[in-house]
Structures are given as C-alpha cells and as structure tokens.
Design a protein around this motif. Sequence first.
Motif, PDB file in Angstrom:
ATOM      1  N   GLU A   1       6.976   7.203   7.591  1.00  0.00           N
ATOM      2  CA  GLU A   1       7.586   6.019   6.980  1.00  0.00           C
ATOM      3  C   GLU A   1       6.596   4.874   6.952  1.00  0.00           C
ATOM      4  OE1 GLU A   1      11.896   6.456   9.056  1.00  0.00           O
ATOM      5  OE2 GLU A   1      11.098   4.417   8.984  1.00  0.00           O
ATOM      6  N   ALA A   2       6.838   3.950   6.018  1.00  0.00           N
ATOM      7  CA  ALA A   2       6.191   2.630   6.093  1.00  0.00           C
ATOM      8  C   ALA A   2       7.235   1.681   6.680  1.00  0.00           C
ATOM      9  CB  ALA A   2       5.788   2.169   4.699  1.00  0.00           C
TER      10      ALA A   2
ATOM     11  N   CYS B   1      -0.118   5.100  12.932  1.00  0.00           N
ATOM     12  CA  CYS B   1      -0.608   5.660  14.203  1.00  0.00           C
ATOM     13  C   CYS B   1      -1.661   6.741  14.001  1.00  0.00           C
ATOM     14  CB  CYS B   1       0.566   6.214  15.012  1.00  0.00           C
ATOM     15  SG  CYS B   1       1.463   7.535  14.171  1.00  0.00           S
ATOM     16  N   GLY B   2      -1.792   7.285  12.773  1.00  0.00           N
ATOM     17  CA  GLY B   2      -2.762   8.369  12.581  1.00  0.00           C
ATOM     18  C   GLY B   2      -2.427   9.536  13.495  1.00  0.00           C
TER      19      GLY B   2
ATOM     20  N   LEU C   1       4.687   5.300  13.305  1.00  0.00           N
ATOM     21  CA  LEU C   1       4.948   5.447  11.866  1.00  0.00           C
ATOM     22  C   LEU C   1       3.627   5.691  11.139  1.00  0.00           C
ATOM     23  CD1 LEU C   1       7.409   2.552  10.848  1.00  0.00           C
ATOM     24  CD2 LEU C   1       7.945   4.837  11.714  1.00  0.00           C
ATOM     25  N   ASP C   2       3.662   6.569  10.169  1.00  0.00           N
ATOM     26  CA  ASP C   2       2.493   6.752   9.300  1.00  0.00           C
ATOM     27  C   ASP C   2       2.997   7.229   7.938  1.00  0.00           C
ATOM     28  OD1 ASP C   2      -0.780   7.057  10.108  1.00  0.00           O
ATOM     29  OD2 ASP C   2      -0.144   7.840   8.155  1.00  0.00           O
ATOM     30  N   THR C   3       2.299   6.823   6.884  1.00  0.00           N
ATOM     31  CA  THR C   3       2.729   7.189   5.538  1.00  0.00           C
ATOM     32  C   THR C   3       2.073   8.465   5.034  1.00  0.00           C
ATOM     33  OG1 THR C   3       1.086   5.592   4.813  1.00  0.00           O
ATOM     34  CG2 THR C   3       3.378   4.880   4.747  1.00  0.00           C
ATOM     35  N   ASP C   4       1.262   9.109   5.875  1.00  0.00           N
ATOM     36  CA  ASP C   4       0.588  10.335   5.464  1.00  0.00           C
ATOM     37  C   ASP C   4       1.179  11.515   6.255  1.00  0.00           C
ATOM     38  OD1 ASP C   4      -2.573  11.171   4.379  1.00  0.00           O
ATOM     39  OD2 ASP C   4      -1.484  12.503   5.740  1.00  0.00           O
TER      40      ASP C   4
ATOM     41  N   ARG D   1      -3.607  -0.634  14.591  1.00  0.00           N
ATOM     42  CA  ARG D   1      -5.060  -0.618  14.809  1.00  0.00           C
ATOM     43  C   ARG D   1      -5.729   0.047  13.612  1.00  0.00           C
ATOM     44  NH1 ARG D   1      -7.200   2.604  19.947  1.00  0.00           N
ATOM     45  NH2 ARG D   1      -6.879   4.379  18.565  1.00  0.00           N
ATOM     46  N   LEU D   2      -6.685  -0.635  13.027  1.00  0.00           N
ATOM     47  CA  LEU D   2      -7.472  -0.116  11.903  1.00  0.00           C
ATOM     48  C   LEU D   2      -6.587   0.337  10.751  1.00  0.00           C
ATOM     49  CD1 LEU D   2     -10.133   1.752  14.042  1.00  0.00           C
ATOM     50  CD2 LEU D   2     -10.101  -0.612  13.244  1.00  0.00           C
ATOM     51  N   LEU D   3      -5.523  -0.395  10.550  1.00  0.00           N
ATOM     52  CA  LEU D   3      -4.633  -0.165   9.409  1.00  0.00           C
ATOM     53  C   LEU D   3      -4.924  -1.204   8.331  1.00  0.00           C
ATOM     54  CD1 LEU D   3      -2.090   0.850   7.921  1.00  0.00           C
ATOM     55  CD2 LEU D   3      -0.741  -0.616   9.395  1.00  0.00           C
TER      56      LEU D   3
ATOM     57  N   GLY E   1      -3.454   7.252  17.600  1.00  0.00           N
ATOM     58  CA  GLY E   1      -3.405   5.791  17.744  1.00  0.00           C
ATOM     59  C   GLY E   1      -3.358   5.403  19.206  1.00  0.00           C
TER      60      GLY E   1
ATOM     61  N   PRO F   1       0.804  -1.211   0.000  1.00  0.00           N
ATOM     62  CA  PRO F   1       0.000   0.000   0.000  1.00  0.00           C
ATOM     63  C   PRO F   1       0.842   1.267   0.000  1.00  0.00           C
ATOM     64  CG  PRO F   1       0.076  -0.945   2.185  1.00  0.00           C
ATOM     65  CD  PRO F   1       0.827  -1.875   1.290  1.00  0.00           C
TER      66      PRO F   1
ATOM     67  N   LEU G   1       2.161   1.165  14.293  1.00  0.00           N
ATOM     68  CA  LEU G   1       2.226   1.330  12.837  1.00  0.00           C
ATOM     69  C   LEU G   1       0.905   1.904  12.323  1.00  0.00           C
ATOM     70  CD1 LEU G   1       3.819   0.775  10.215  1.00  0.00           C
ATOM     71  CD2 LEU G   1       2.710  -1.472  10.150  1.00  0.00           C
TER      72      LEU G   1
ATOM     73  N   THR H   1      -6.146  -1.349   3.869  1.00  0.00           N
ATOM     74  CA  THR H   1      -5.084  -1.603   2.894  1.00  0.00           C
ATOM     75  C   THR H   1      -5.391  -2.841   2.064  1.00  0.00           C
ATOM     76  OG1 THR H   1      -3.769  -3.121   4.209  1.00  0.00           O
ATOM     77  CG2 THR H   1      -3.378  -0.781   4.570  1.00  0.00           C
TER      78      THR H   1
ATOM     79  N   MET I   1      -1.032  13.206   8.839  1.00  0.00           N
ATOM     80  CA  MET I   1      -1.214  12.368  10.040  1.00  0.00           C
ATOM     81  C   MET I   1       0.018  12.473  10.945  1.00  0.00           C
ATOM     82  SD  MET I   1      -4.160  10.797  10.024  1.00  0.00           S
ATOM     83  CE  MET I   1      -5.472  10.350   8.876  1.00  0.00           C
TER      84      MET I   1
HETATM   85  C1  LIG Z   1      -7.864   4.397  10.167  1.00  0.00           C
HETATM   86  S1  LIG Z   1      -6.347   5.189  10.427  1.00  0.00           S
HETATM   87  C2  LIG Z   1      -6.015   4.521  12.043  1.00  0.00           C
HETATM   88  C3  LIG Z   1      -5.128   5.390  12.857  1.00  0.00           C
HETATM   89  C4  LIG Z   1      -4.762   4.828  14.241  1.00  0.00           C
HETATM   90  N1  LIG Z   1      -4.117   3.540  14.143  1.00  0.00           N
HETATM   91  C5  LIG Z   1      -5.970   4.714  15.141  1.00  0.00           C
HETATM   92  O1  LIG Z   1      -6.358   3.607  15.496  1.00  0.00           O
HETATM   93  O2  LIG Z   1      -6.525   5.762  15.490  1.00  0.00           O
HETATM   94  C6  LIG Z   1      -5.156   4.350   9.414  1.00  0.00           C
HETATM   95  C7  LIG Z   1      -3.819   5.071   9.336  1.00  0.00           C
HETATM   96  O3  LIG Z   1      -2.871   4.208   8.696  1.00  0.00           O
HETATM   97  C8  LIG Z   1      -2.048   5.000   7.844  1.00  0.00           C
HETATM   98  N2  LIG Z   1      -1.447   4.077   6.858  1.00  0.00           N
HETATM   99  C9  LIG Z   1      -2.033   3.505   5.783  1.00  0.00           C
HETATM  100  N3  LIG Z   1      -1.181   2.647   5.173  1.00  0.00           N
HETATM  101  C10 LIG Z   1      -0.034   2.671   5.901  1.00  0.00           C
HETATM  102  C11 LIG Z   1       1.213   1.967   5.827  1.00  0.00           C
HETATM  103  N4  LIG Z   1       1.446   1.072   4.876  1.00  0.00           N
HETATM  104  N5  LIG Z   1       2.172   2.217   6.747  1.00  0.00           N
HETATM  105  C12 LIG Z   1       1.953   3.129   7.736  1.00  0.00           C
HETATM  106  N6  LIG Z   1       0.786   3.826   7.853  1.00  0.00           N
HETATM  107  C13 LIG Z   1      -0.194   3.594   6.964  1.00  0.00           C
HETATM  108  C14 LIG Z   1      -2.984   6.050   7.298  1.00  0.00           C
HETATM  109  O4  LIG Z   1      -2.289   7.174   6.820  1.00  0.00           O
HETATM  110  C15 LIG Z   1      -3.836   6.352   8.535  1.00  0.00           C
HETATM  111  O5  LIG Z   1      -3.269   7.380   9.295  1.00  0.00           O
END
Ligand SMILES: C[S@@+](CC[C@H](N)C(=O)[O-])C[C@H]1O[C@@H](n2cnc3c(N)ncnc32)[C@H](O)[C@@H]1O
Length: 279
Positions: free
Chosen positions: A111-112, A62-63, A84-87, A129-131, A66, A14, A60, A135, A90
């Motif tokens: 970073e991813a 973390c939004g 870590l977050d790829t956005d 969580r909720l990652l 997290g 992703p 991972l 994806t 965020m």
């Molecule tokens: C639904 S949010 C959940 C945020 C947090 N984990 C929480 O529970 O509140 C998903 C997050 O994952 C990040 N994300 C998506 N793909 C990713 C990846 N491959 N590596 C790291 N972050 C990623 C998104 O940018 C987003 O911030």
Amino acid sequence: MNRTPAAVRDVDPPAAADYLLGSSSAERERLLAQCALLRPASAALLDTIPLLPGADALDLGCGPLGILDLLGERVGPTGSVTGLDTDHRMTGWARESVSQLGLGNVEIRHEALPPVAEAHARYDLAHCRLLLINTTGPRGILDSMAAVVRPGGWVAVQEFDWATWQCDPPHPAWTRLKDLLAGVFGGDVHIGARLPGLLREAGLTDVQATAHTYYWRPGDRYQTLLLSFAHLFRDRLLQHTPLTVGEFDSLTSTLHDHLDQRHTTVRESLLVQARARKP
Ligand SMILES: C[S@@+](CC[C@H](N)C(=O)[O-])C[C@H]1O[C@@H](n2cnc3c(N)ncnc32)[C@H](O)[C@@H]1O
C-alpha cells in the motif's frame, strides 16, 4: 560541478514505477547490505524518540527490511509495526525478512499512504528512509505521514544529500557522471538538506536534525556505487542527457580505473536524519 541544489520537486503522487532503482534481486541484496550499514545510525535516531513499549509504528517504503526490526524491538510484543511498500516484490521480501527474523509484531502491506483527507491518525511514529529521494512528491508523502500520526506522536525521516558524495583525489569523470545522474535519478538528490524545512512545512514542531557520513576505499562495495548507478541508469542517461554511448563507455571505464587506485577514497553522501513532533 554545479553545486547549487535543485528546488524540491513536488508533482504528481508517486507510483511504484517511480522507484527507478527497480526491484531486482541485486537491488534487494544492495538494500539489505545498506540496512546493515545504516543500522547503528538508525538506532541512534530512534534513541532520540520516546517510543514506548506498546506503541504503533510505521515504516513507509520499507523495502526488503528497512528499519522494521529496530522498530519491532522498540515497541515490543504489545506494540505493532506496519511496513508499507508499493512494490509487490519488496513486500514479498519484507515478509520473508519478518519471518526469518521472527518479528511477531510486524505486519507488511502492499500500500501507499492515503491522501491527507482520508488518513486516520493511528501511529505514534511514522518513519521513512531513502524514500523521498526516490520520489517526485516528497511534500505529499510527508503530509500523509503527519496525518497518520496521533497528536503528540513523531515523524522521522532519513535521506541522503549527494552534496558530500566525492572521490579524493577528485576526477572529472566522477563529476560529470554524478551531475548527469542527479538529473535523471527521479527525485531530488539533495533532499536530505531540506528535511528540517519540509517537516516544518508539514505542520510539525520540535524539529531536530543530525547527519552521518561514511568513507570508502578500493574493495569496499560502496566505493563503486556511482558506477553501479551509472550502469543501472544507462538508458535514461543516453535518452535524457547529451551523453553518447562512446562517452558513457569512456567515462565509466576511466572512473573505474581511478576508483581502483590504492589511494582513491570515496566520501559517501550525507545521511541526514530529522525527526519532529505532531502538535
Ligand atoms: C531505496 S528503497 C528504501 C527501502 C528501505 N526504506 C530502506 O531504507 O532500506 C525505497 C522503497 O520505497 C518504495 N516506495 C516508493 N514509493 C513509495 C510510496 N509512495 N509508498 C510506499 N513505498 C514506496 C520502493 O518500492 C522501495 O522499496
């Protein structure tokens, strides 16, 4: 409604653009409210993991927060937490949360995780969580999480399974919108149900799973989450499903009225938590 869960999709790794819920201020606010809602359940999950003060933990994806705060408490001032977050937005918001909460042992990186071949086993716990639900590459992500954990360390995952997401009394507009949304959401909306198996496939042992759910009524913010998702995914629904603009408007307005009825309750998706140990 077709309740047969779709197969876990696992295609290309992703990218940030895969997070289809976006990084608007509204999404930040939604995620922070969700952090508060899920805090007790996440704390209970951490209670099942022997994470000692001084440990190194990873959140991972973390939004904007997290479970960075919960992990920071567990590992204490001599430990470290990496978010870590790829956005970019965020990670910016996560840094703001870290500074507002005075979390001196938490570092945020844009970073991813590296692929398994390039990973160093440096954490005692890797959590997301909720990652995975957002994806298309859950297996690759879990493999990388397992690879960055030291032998004897832990991988913990929390994901929803939409199977239990229902309104009562049932309504055909709910069923239709939920089914169509599941197809365009971007990830496997039933991934929660598959966590124990996926952790085993990632080579982990001592797998333990549990689950939580929540009930809503009119006035609660999550009573209308399905409608919020429908509006957020409107363009994708119109492009990738047979739904017309007229049907979309009619379904969303009918469902809005139904969810607003005094006796309509919503049972949330099941929050499945699983944790496992690296041999
Ligand atoms: C639904 S949010 C959940 C945020 C947090 N984990 C929480 O529970 O509140 C998903 C997050 O994952 C990040 N994300 C998506 N793909 C990713 C990846 N491959 N590596 C790291 N972050 C990623 C998104 O940018 C987003 O911030």
